[in-house]
Write an enzyme that holds these catalytic residues in place. Structure first.
Site, PDB file in Angstrom:
ATOM      1  N   GLU A  92       9.629  -2.887   5.099  1.00 26.68           N
ATOM      2  CA  GLU A  92      10.337  -1.985   4.176  1.00 26.68           C
ATOM      3  C   GLU A  92      10.961  -2.757   3.003  1.00 26.68           C
ATOM      4  OE1 GLU A  92       9.808   1.015   4.535  1.00 26.68           O
ATOM      5  OE2 GLU A  92       9.485   1.414   6.655  1.00 26.68           O
ATOM      6  N   GLY A  99      -0.340   1.955   7.304  1.00 23.70           N
ATOM      7  CA  GLY A  99      -0.287   1.039   8.440  1.00 23.70           C
ATOM      8  C   GLY A  99       0.443  -0.257   8.201  1.00 23.70           C
ATOM      9  N   LYS A 100       1.355  -0.285   7.232  1.00 18.92           N
ATOM     10  CA  LYS A 100       2.077  -1.526   6.935  1.00 18.92           C
ATOM     11  C   LYS A 100       2.918  -1.993   8.117  1.00 18.92           C
ATOM     12  CE  LYS A 100       4.036   0.217   3.303  1.00 18.92           C
ATOM     13  NZ  LYS A 100       3.311   1.503   3.374  1.00 18.92           N
ATOM     14  N   SER A 101       3.680  -1.088   8.719  1.00 18.72           N
ATOM     15  CA  SER A 101       4.542  -1.479   9.837  1.00 18.72           C
ATOM     16  C   SER A 101       3.719  -1.861  11.062  1.00 18.72           C
ATOM     17  CB  SER A 101       5.509  -0.338  10.180  1.00 18.72           C
ATOM     18  OG  SER A 101       6.394  -0.086   9.105  1.00 18.72           O
ATOM     19  N   GLY A 145       0.853  -1.176   0.000  1.00 15.96           N
ATOM     20  CA  GLY A 145       0.000   0.000   0.000  1.00 15.96           C
ATOM     21  C   GLY A 145       0.891   1.228   0.000  1.00 15.96           C
TER      22      GLY A 145
END
Length: 214
Positions: A89, A16-18, A11
């Site tokens: 990442e 809000g990936k982490s 995304g």
């Protein structure tokens, strides 16, 4: 029988990936599974996964020469249990490193959960993300994405220098440069095409810009 997977969660920035990576690790570990965390060029400048919500956890830094296969084999040979990998990442990983992750899933039967941005500020795929699209068993787009300044769904990452959007330069830039203050902003496709950042919109439309058509 459950089959291990290479799953790519992606995304734009600020979606809000982490946070999800840390939540997934928490959920897996509370059910007795043992995993390893990895990151590259985290916003904190440290070898850890950090969330804008304030969550964090130590992680192994993935540099250009890091080898996931060798690292994981060393853990297993040392008698350590590895049930899954959480890799944040991932846009900064090399294609070779993504291939190593796929090999870990296939040959070691270890789940690999990968998190990263798909495209850069020029709307070009990062090499690591491109290889993940090609090799992942499954790709998940995070549903709660950020909003553009106009209120539309933010889909494109923009790089700004002193408030003005740029479309040329190195794919990875961390911090300020001689050219000025570098920042990033998420825009909808229409405003990314028009290079209409929030700063430019305020200057053009006033303090409280309203959505407008192309």
């Amino acid at each position: 029988m459950r089959v291990p997977e290479l799953v790519f969660h992606t995304g734009p920035m600020d979606c809000g990936k982490s946070t999800l990576a840390l939540q997934l690790h928490h959920t897996q570990s509370t059910h007795g599974r043992q995993g390893r965390l990895f990151t590259s060029k985290d916003r904190s400048g440290e070898a850890q996964i950090t969330s804008r919500l304030g969550l964090s956890a130590p992680a192994t830094e993935v540099g250009e020469d890091f080898d996931f296969w060798t690292h994981t084999i060393a853990q297993l040979v040392a008698g350590k249990r590895v049930d899954y990998l959480v890799c944040d990442e991932a846009q900064f990983y090399t294609g070779r490193q993504v291939e190593q992750l796929a090999r870990i899933v296939d040959e070691l039967q270890i789940d690999v959960y990968v998190f990263g941005i798909l495209a850069d500020f020029r709307t070009r795929l990062f090499p690591g993300s491109q290889r993940l699209v090609e090799l992942a068993d499954r790709m998940e787009t995070l549903p709660l994405g950020p909003l553009c300044w106009c209120g539309a769904r933010g889909t494109h990452n923009a790089r700004t220098v002193d408030g003005l959007m740029v479309t040329e330069g190195s794919q990875v830039v961390v911090g300020d440069t001689d050219a000025g203050e570098v920042r990033y902003e998420v825009l909808c496709r229409a405003h990314h095409r028009r290079r209409m950042t929030a700063t430019r919109a305020r200057a053009t439309l006033g303090e409280d810009p309203l959505p407008f058509g192309d």
